[in-house]
Design a protein around this motif. Sequence first.
Motif, PDB file in Angstrom:
ATOM      1  N   GLN A 290       0.868  -1.177   0.000  1.00 25.30           N
ATOM      2  CA  GLN A 290       0.000   0.000   0.000  1.00 25.30           C
ATOM      3  C   GLN A 290       0.901   1.222   0.000  1.00 25.30           C
ATOM      4  O   GLN A 290       1.259   1.745   1.054  1.00 25.30           O
ATOM      5  N   ASN A 291       1.240   1.645  -1.192  1.00 23.41           N
ATOM      6  CA  ASN A 291       2.173   2.762  -1.339  1.00 23.41           C
ATOM      7  C   ASN A 291       1.748   3.598  -2.530  1.00 23.41           C
ATOM      8  O   ASN A 291       1.466   3.056  -3.606  1.00 23.41           O
ATOM      9  N   PRO A 292       1.664   4.919  -2.363  1.00 22.41           N
ATOM     10  CA  PRO A 292       1.166   5.752  -3.472  1.00 22.41           C
ATOM     11  C   PRO A 292       2.053   5.695  -4.716  1.00 22.41           C
ATOM     12  O   PRO A 292       1.536   5.771  -5.832  1.00 22.41           O
ATOM     13  N   ALA A 293       3.365   5.566  -4.532  1.00 22.04           N
ATOM     14  CA  ALA A 293       4.235   5.511  -5.702  1.00 22.04           C
ATOM     15  C   ALA A 293       3.945   4.256  -6.519  1.00 22.04           C
ATOM     16  O   ALA A 293       3.852   4.315  -7.760  1.00 22.04           O
ATOM     17  N   ILE A 294       3.799   3.110  -5.840  1.00 24.74           N
ATOM     18  CA  ILE A 294       3.495   1.861  -6.540  1.00 24.74           C
ATOM     19  C   ILE A 294       2.098   1.920  -7.149  1.00 24.74           C
ATOM     20  O   ILE A 294       1.865   1.468  -8.278  1.00 24.74           O
ATOM     21  N   GLU A 295       1.147   2.459  -6.396  1.00 22.37           N
ATOM     22  CA  GLU A 295      -0.225   2.575  -6.909  1.00 22.37           C
ATOM     23  C   GLU A 295      -0.256   3.431  -8.175  1.00 22.37           C
ATOM     24  O   GLU A 295      -0.936   3.097  -9.151  1.00 22.37           O
ATOM     25  N   LEU A 296       0.495   4.543  -8.141  1.00 20.32           N
ATOM     26  CA  LEU A 296       0.543   5.416  -9.314  1.00 20.32           C
ATOM     27  C   LEU A 296       1.155   4.688 -10.510  1.00 20.32           C
ATOM     28  O   LEU A 296       0.619   4.728 -11.620  1.00 20.32           O
ATOM     29  N   PHE A 297       2.291   4.023 -10.280  1.00 13.01           N
ATOM     30  CA  PHE A 297       2.942   3.300 -11.368  1.00 13.01           C
ATOM     31  C   PHE A 297       1.985   2.260 -11.951  1.00 13.01           C
ATOM     32  O   PHE A 297       1.823   2.160 -13.178  1.00 13.01           O
ATOM     33  N   ALA A 298       1.339   1.492 -11.091  1.00 15.73           N
ATOM     34  CA  ALA A 298       0.484   0.401 -11.556  1.00 15.73           C
ATOM     35  C   ALA A 298      -0.709   0.924 -12.355  1.00 15.73           C
ATOM     36  O   ALA A 298      -1.040   0.378 -13.421  1.00 15.73           O
ATOM     37  N   GLU A 299      -1.340   1.987 -11.866  1.00 18.85           N
ATOM     38  CA  GLU A 299      -2.513   2.489 -12.582  1.00 18.85           C
ATOM     39  C   GLU A 299      -2.136   3.074 -13.938  1.00 18.85           C
ATOM     40  O   GLU A 299      -2.801   2.830 -14.947  1.00 18.85           O
ATOM     41  N   ARG A 300      -1.052   3.851 -13.959  1.00 21.63           N
ATOM     42  CA  ARG A 300      -0.648   4.447 -15.241  1.00 21.63           C
ATOM     43  C   ARG A 300      -0.127   3.374 -16.192  1.00 21.63           C
ATOM     44  O   ARG A 300      -0.285   3.483 -17.409  1.00 21.63           O
ATOM     45  N   ALA A 301       0.506   2.336 -15.657  1.00 20.92           N
ATOM     46  CA  ALA A 301       0.970   1.239 -16.507  1.00 20.92           C
ATOM     47  C   ALA A 301      -0.220   0.509 -17.123  1.00 20.92           C
ATOM     48  O   ALA A 301      -0.189   0.137 -18.303  1.00 20.92           O
ATOM     49  N   ARG A 302      -1.275   0.298 -16.337  1.00 23.13           N
ATOM     50  CA  ARG A 302      -2.472  -0.364 -16.886  1.00 23.13           C
ATOM     51  C   ARG A 302      -3.128   0.490 -17.962  1.00 23.13           C
ATOM     52  O   ARG A 302      -3.710  -0.028 -18.903  1.00 23.13           O
ATOM     53  N   HIS A 303      -3.023   1.829 -17.811  1.00 13.39           N
ATOM     54  CA  HIS A 303      -3.569   2.713 -18.843  1.00 13.39           C
ATOM     55  C   HIS A 303      -2.778   2.560 -20.144  1.00 13.39           C
ATOM     56  O   HIS A 303      -3.355   2.540 -21.240  1.00 13.39           O
ATOM     57  N   ALA A 304      -1.448   2.455 -20.033  1.00 13.08           N
ATOM     58  CA  ALA A 304      -0.607   2.314 -21.224  1.00 13.08           C
ATOM     59  C   ALA A 304      -0.684   0.905 -21.801  1.00 13.08           C
ATOM     60  O   ALA A 304      -0.614   0.719 -23.020  1.00 13.08           O
ATOM     61  N   ASN A 305      -0.833  -0.078 -20.922  1.00 13.08           N
ATOM     62  CA  ASN A 305      -0.817  -1.478 -21.343  1.00 13.08           C
ATOM     63  C   ASN A 305      -1.871  -2.229 -20.540  1.00 13.08           C
ATOM     64  O   ASN A 305      -1.613  -2.664 -19.407  1.00 13.08           O
ATOM     65  N   PRO A 306      -3.087  -2.361 -21.081  1.00 10.12           N
ATOM     66  CA  PRO A 306      -4.191  -2.962 -20.308  1.00 10.12           C
ATOM     67  C   PRO A 306      -3.884  -4.350 -19.764  1.00 10.12           C
ATOM     68  O   PRO A 306      -4.528  -4.783 -18.794  1.00 10.12           O
ATOM     69  N   SER A 307      -2.908  -5.051 -20.327  1.00  8.58           N
ATOM     70  CA  SER A 307      -2.587  -6.387 -19.833  1.00  8.58           C
ATOM     71  C   SER A 307      -1.613  -6.371 -18.660  1.00  8.58           C
ATOM     72  O   SER A 307      -1.294  -7.421 -18.092  1.00  8.58           O
ATOM     73  N   PHE A 308      -1.162  -5.188 -18.266  1.00 12.66           N
ATOM     74  CA  PHE A 308      -0.190  -5.093 -17.167  1.00 12.66           C
ATOM     75  C   PHE A 308      -0.825  -5.541 -15.845  1.00 12.66           C
ATOM     76  O   PHE A 308      -1.956  -5.187 -15.523  1.00 12.66           O
ATOM     77  N   GLU A 309      -0.049  -6.288 -15.071  1.00 17.58           N
ATOM     78  CA  GLU A 309      -0.472  -6.691 -13.734  1.00 17.58           C
ATOM     79  C   GLU A 309       0.693  -6.502 -12.769  1.00 17.58           C
ATOM     80  O   GLU A 309       1.860  -6.734 -13.121  1.00 17.58           O
TER      81      GLU A 309
END
Length: 804
Positions: A290-309
């Motif tokens: 639960q970290n904002p930096a990781i949350e930000l990376f993950a959400e923006r990565a999913r926006h760029a690449n919907p298959s990102f997990e």
Amino acid sequence: MAVSLAGYLNFVRSAALLESTPQDGPVEEYDEGTMANQPSFGDELRQKRRDSGLTQDQLSELSGVSIRTITDLERGIVNRPRRDTVNLLAEGLELTSDEREHWQELRRLSLSERPHGSENTSALPEWPNRLIGREDAVNELTQVLLAPESRLISITGAGGIGKTRIAVATAKRVVGDFEDGVRFVDLVPVQSAASVLPAIATGLQLRYSAEADLPGVISEYLQRRSLLLVLDNLEHVIGAAPDIATIISSTQRSKILVTSRARLQVLVEHEFSLAAFRLPDEAANAVSVQNPAIELFAERARHANPSFELTDENLPAIIEICRKLDGLPLAIELAAARTRVLSPEEMLPQIQERIDLLRSSFRDVPHRHRTLLDAVSWSYNLLAPEEQRVLRQLAVFVGSWTLDAAEHVCDARVEVIDTLSALIDSSLVERVNPSASRSRFRMLETIRQFSLEELHRSGEYPKSRAAHARYVRDLTERLVPDLLGPDPVEEMEQIDQDMPNIRLALDWAQQHDPQTGQAICGAVSWYWLRVRGDLTEARQLIDRALQSSPELSDARMRALAGLSWIAHMQQDIDTARAAGNESLDIARESGDSWYCAWNLHMLGRIAYFDQEPDQATKYAEESLHLAIQLGDSWLKGWCFQLLGIARFIAGESALARPYLETSYETWASIDDEFGMAALSALLGVVNRMEGNDRKALELLQTSLHRYRHLGALWFASNFIAEIVTITTRLGEFDLAVRLSGFVEEGWSQTGAGPAPFTRESYAEALEILRDELEPGTFAALREQGRSMTLEEAVSAALQSGSIA
């Protein structure tokens, strides 16, 4: 051939601007005051009247409410009826007690205010994704901002840390606490500290003369309001900090929120230092993190690449990426965007390599700034060559730009729209207000500055700036026919949006291409014709362009004509006349009959402002002769108008009428909103001069509907001044005094005073009002008027003459 007044009134009736009976079919309704989610009081009144088989005349007779009030209520022109008006209408329609209670509820709803300042939040920037990890910062900043002792709050932090987003999120949170809402001023386009206050004045829609005490003007404006002013990106013009402190120090209810990489270092400042994201624990796992930096990376990565997990396998690399980027939100977003082509594990060594290289090259740059530069540079180097080329060439734009602008300026070998899409996907360019019908784009200033450096390094900078200036010239010249057209609001708004680029193009042209600069000024003059924008700045821009080259040309002729108009509006007769005569000489030399006609008209207007009716008539007749030869109705409308108002100052109002009626007919033939607004009002002035106050009021109020739509502050102020005179005669003293406050604020803001035919009658009305009211009451009402918006003043002026 002049039309009769009866003919004129028939035209107005046919346009659904005056009374019409329901039996002949539906009437085009004016619905500006209608509530969005339910029937308005006016809607229900109309329906109930028709159900009862009554005309508006019959209902007026039964209820004792004027036909004018019934008409205005049904059309939404008046949407806040008085309680006794509702009761009288209910009596006339024989409503049941339940129906009467329902109507009173509708009345109460119409009086309910929208959330304070809600109409002013549309100017705030919007982002297509949510703000992550900053709820605590927004909560804390909200408390600081609403503290009684806070006046000037600066959000400080490194570039890319999220200062603007947090400022906007907080502004939206507190907008209900500021009665006059929020104003957002982007200072990125501002080139020097001396230009900051003019930029603020523009953002507040203030107008002022060249001699005005600008800090005092802005301070007085803020003192009269409860308003939050957001100033974004102050760091490059930090020298303006003392001026900003001055304008806010004496206010009681308004506040300023600033974003800056550096403290302002003024006494009134309350600094809110924004930290980067807390870095994640190395022992975290994908399930529990639960970290904002990781949350930000993950959400923006999913926006760029919907298959990102986010998985236990890629989490260590993501944690390390966030560490390498020091938890800076922008840097993290840029990195996450690359998951479209790289996995986090592939990304990490490339980031490390690029950072090591750049840190050895920029040791004089602060650590956090170096890290952001690393991220931008790294993203830039991952672009294809054509994408790099387009990105750095787009850096010549300041503020925002359109797709058309990008296509004209970028020397690209591929489709710009495809490249622009790739840059958006890489988080290097963003679309402004995605819901708008016309797309505009921008890049964050950090990215723009980096790209501008790359443009210099590439050797393309001079070519790109020249292309930018040529594009601005072509754009503004292309808009001229529409700026002169029947309804130029959309084109004026486009000039508003592109004004930062217009200023930038003029800066370049002054040194490198004077003819292009003069051509731009000549074209934008038709925007300033509507008294739109800052007339003081307009004069400065045209003066600089004219001084850059004395060469006689069509471009110089048009720029001089623009200067003549602006100086005339500011009642600088000598400058206006000199510029008009020089422009006329060039037009005659080149054989340009259209500009000969316009300059003759301008010289006539100058003579009219200088109280020379015979000279004004002479110029108007010469101009009209050319306009007839050209078959130009637009010019003819102006000429007949000038012939009419020349009779005003000659004291011959009866002789003015046929000229003005012909002018109205001419404007109506080309459906010109601006011209019809002016002539409705001027015919109202004729009726006022002849003592027919009711008819004058009707015509003046008709014109104000159009001026409200056009945003024409100076013209609206002059004709509301006429309504002040009439309202005083009708004994509506409180309303007249409030409107006079708006009128004089309007004259002050535009830097242009009253028209000659208005000046004397308005001054006489003020003397009567001062005699009728106690000094304290007079001053309080005037202050209320000075705080009115154009919309509020027009709505108030439309109430004049009503007995409801």
